[in-house]
Design an enzyme around this catalytic site. Structure first.
Site: not given
Length: 690
Positions: A28, A31, A47, A141
């Site tokens: 989200g 990539t 990233k 997260d």
């Protein structure tokens, strides 16, 4: 598994350093690509943030600070952050590349896991979070997708710093991350701390044990609502027979009120390991209904206790062959385990048998049977010779006194034992928590609990020197007061001397750092007139400096002698040219032969070698000096046609000037200047034409 898809970044070079090879995953916020760091010649995970984040200057500034904080965290169970930057519209993070799979892949492949495997997989995750929490970092997260399992068994937590940067600096919102694992305080937009990560760990552990998440809904907001207003159920409701300690651990981590959760990862890790140590083999190896269903399709045989009591079934182990026909199952209560697969960390090949075979006594030989019969006969003879009744019965009164004495002694012993084991040194007590306290404070707590203590020094990367790391037995263990308790006192991190790197090539220095388990820091290149290119000139910290494993070492590497531009001195006088060459740090050499040049005056430099480019200090520049233009004899063309005279003179290298008299009607040379004399090549010859 890598994704083979078309992508504009694949095959490009990011920031003139990272060669993008393939796309690994897309999420989200970013990539992830597999890239090669061309400077350090190693694979990295690149990233790249999505454009809506890459154009937010406030977010990029925050991300830079969070990336620096995460990069300072060096722990074997945390994915290292190596670099962060921007290349045009491309904002990126560079992280350690872990070749393998994620915890999500394990859950998807195996469903519900046995408690032994679930606790073994969650242990390094909690340890990594504990190290981060001690360093002041909050993940925000935590989810199975961010738990990476390398092919060699290493387990690491990834994405530190990114989630915090997004939630703090962008409008992505308080619900950043996967809603299934968000803590109630994050859903409500409140301040998050280490206990928010603990909540996510609890949800993740619930899913590993039961094979499903505790909350479900058609839309994410329904799941978020349940996090705030609902209560995570007991895993044992779905896995009958699950140990109560595991239920309590999940409920402790997932309490709606952060005050009722473990304060950080280190507090949870202590309790987690205590539970793993105290559960029985049958409780640890309990197979959930989902695992039993999977086993019906891909059976795993039951085998006897292995030599490795902690062995569990690898989530990627290949099924072994079916038991041999006629093989019996183990008796009730017999502990069983699963043969570990070759890819499970710590698995040992051949650690179990192919099936349970109850022991059967070997048949006796004829000689052995005769020997056994003889022994039986001797035993019966000895029994017959032994009197069964005493010939003298004794005094009944004396026997009564003896029994009274025995009873009094027994009462006294029972009373003493009751006091000893009930209120005295033998009474049970719980070892108090002494971690992160001074030795004096820890000894006082133990003394108040009735324990005698001794100290033992240990190295510890987290607890400061002089403070107590923990105790042996661990806090919360119930033991007798007369049993000693060892206080493990931190000596600080174990330090190792840095290797000598100066004078080595860069590749040799990298190998030396890897062998010493140190990290490669910043590389600075500089010119050096002595050392060849690629040789290490200096290191920081210096060699021999006591450092903990993983300390980054900065290197200064030679680029070789500095190149010097060759100055152009053509047309300058010989002395001036030599002075200009030497002023540049080069050496001037005069060629022995001079040359004629119609444009360069005598004594000036007609040519040089090399004429341009660069040399290193002390390089040679050869100068050729002009002898001026050569002298050419001018023949007379008086009386000849002007056109013929011009051609002949120009062929000899002269310039021709024509003065026409009366229009030069006849085209005949009437006069010439100069004539019949030697003049420099290229001189002007004047023809007067009538």
């Amino acid at each position: 598994m890598q994704e083979h898809v078309s992508d504009r970044l694949v095959g490009t070079l990011v920031d003139d350093r990272y060669a993008v090879r393939s796309r690994l995953a897309r999420g989200g916020m970013s990539t992830v690509y597999l890239a090669t760091d061309q400077r350090l010649e190693r694979d990295v995970a690149l990233k790249v943030l999505h454009p809506h984040l890459a154009t937010d200057d406030t977010f990029l500034d925050r991300l830079g600070r969070e990336a620096k904080s995460a990069a300072r965290l060096s722990h074997p169970h945390v994915v290292g952050v190596l670099d962060q930057g921007n290349d045009g519209q491309t904002a990126y993070l560079v992280m350690e590349y872990i070749k393998g799979h994620t915890l999500r892949d394990v859950i998807n492949a195996k469903g519900a896991l046995p408690p032994r495997l679930a606790l073994a997989l969650i242990d390094p995750v909690v340890e990594g979070l504990g190290a981060a929490h001690a360093a002041g970092l909050i993940h925000r997260d935590v989810k199975p997708e961010n738990v990476l399992i390398a092919d060699d068994g290493r387990i690491k937590v990834g994405d530190f710093g990114l989630a915090r940067a997004v939630t703090t600096s962008t409008s992505t919102g308080a619900l950043i991350g996967t809603v299934a694992y968000l803590s109630p305080e994050l859903v409500l937009g409140k301040q998050a701390d280490a206990r928010s990560d603990i909540y996510s760990v609890g949800i993740m552990l619930y899913e590993m044990i039961t094979g499903q998440q505790p909350f479900d809904g058609d839309v994410p907001i329904q799941v978020a609502y349940q996090h705030v207003n609902g209560t995570v159920g007991l895993p044992s409701a779905l896995v009958p027979g699950l140990a109560a300690e595991v239920d309590e651990l999940v409920q402790w981590c997932t309490s709606n009120d952060p005050e009722n959760r473990p304060v950080d990862g280190n507090a949870l890790l202590q309790e987690l390991r205590h539970i793993r140590t105290n559960l029985t083999d049958s409780e640890l190896d309990l197979r959930p209904p989902a695992a039993l269903a999977a086993g019906a399709q891909n059976p795993t045989e039951v085998i006897a206790r292995t030599s490795n009591p902690t062995a569990v079934m690898s989530p990627f182990a290949q099924p072994r062959q079916q038991p041999v026909a006629g093989m019996q199952s183990p008796p009730a209560g017999q502990p069983t385990s699963f043969l570990p697969g070759p890819d499970y960390p710590g698995a040992q090949q051949g650690s179990g048998y192919d099936g349970y075979i109850p022991p059967t006594p070997a048949p006796l030989s004829k000689r052995a049977r005769r020997k056994a019969d003889l022994e039986d006969e001797r035993a019966r003879s000895r029994a017959a010779a032994t009197p069964v009744r005493s010939l003298r019965e004794g005094n009944p009164r004396r026997r009564g006194v003896l029994w009274v004495v025995i009873l009094i002694i027994a009462v006294l012993l029972a009373t003493g034992a009751g006091w000893f084991f009930g209120m005295g040194p033998g009474s049970p007590a719980t070892v108090p928590a002494v971690a992160n306290k001074t030795v004096a404070q820890a000894q006082q707590l133990l003394a108040e609990a009735g324990f005698q203590s001794r100290t033992s020094d240990v190295f510890d990367d987290v607890v400061p020197s002089g403070l107590v790391v923990g105790s042996q037995p661990e806090a919360g263990t119930e033991i007798r007061k007369f049993q000693p308790v060892a206080l493990l006192v931190s000596k600080g991190p174990e330090l190792f001397g840095l290797p000598e790197l100066t004078g080595k090539t860069l590749d040799q220095a990298k190998d030396a750092l890897n062998k010493a388990e140190m990290a490669l820091g910043k590389i600075t290149e500089k010119f050096d007139e002595v050392a060849a290119a690629g040789v290490v000139l200096a290191q920081d910290p210096a060699s021999g400096t006591p450092s903990r494993h993983g300390t980054p070492v900065n290197l200064t590497v030679s680029k070789g002698p500095q190149p010097i531009p060759v100055p152009s001195v053509v047309g300058q006088g010989q002395d001036d040219a030599v002075q200009a060459i030497e002023a540049a740090g080069l050496k001037a050499v005069i060629a022995p032969d001079r040359v004629n040049d119609k444009k360069i005056p005598k004594g000036a430099v007609a040519s040089q070698s090399p004429a341009s480019g660069t040399l290193t200090k002390g390089g040679t520049v050869t100068l050729t000096v002009s002898d001026g233009p050569k002298l050419v004899n001018v023949p007379s063309y008086i009386g000849k046609q002007a056109s013929d005279a011009r051609k002949a003179l120009e062929k000899l290298g002269f310039e021709v000037k024509v003065n026409n008299i009366l229009g030069g009607f006849f085209g005949t040379v009437r006069d010439q200047d100069p004539v019949n004399t030697a003049v420099p090549e290229g001189s002007v010859i004047t023809l007067t034409v009538v």
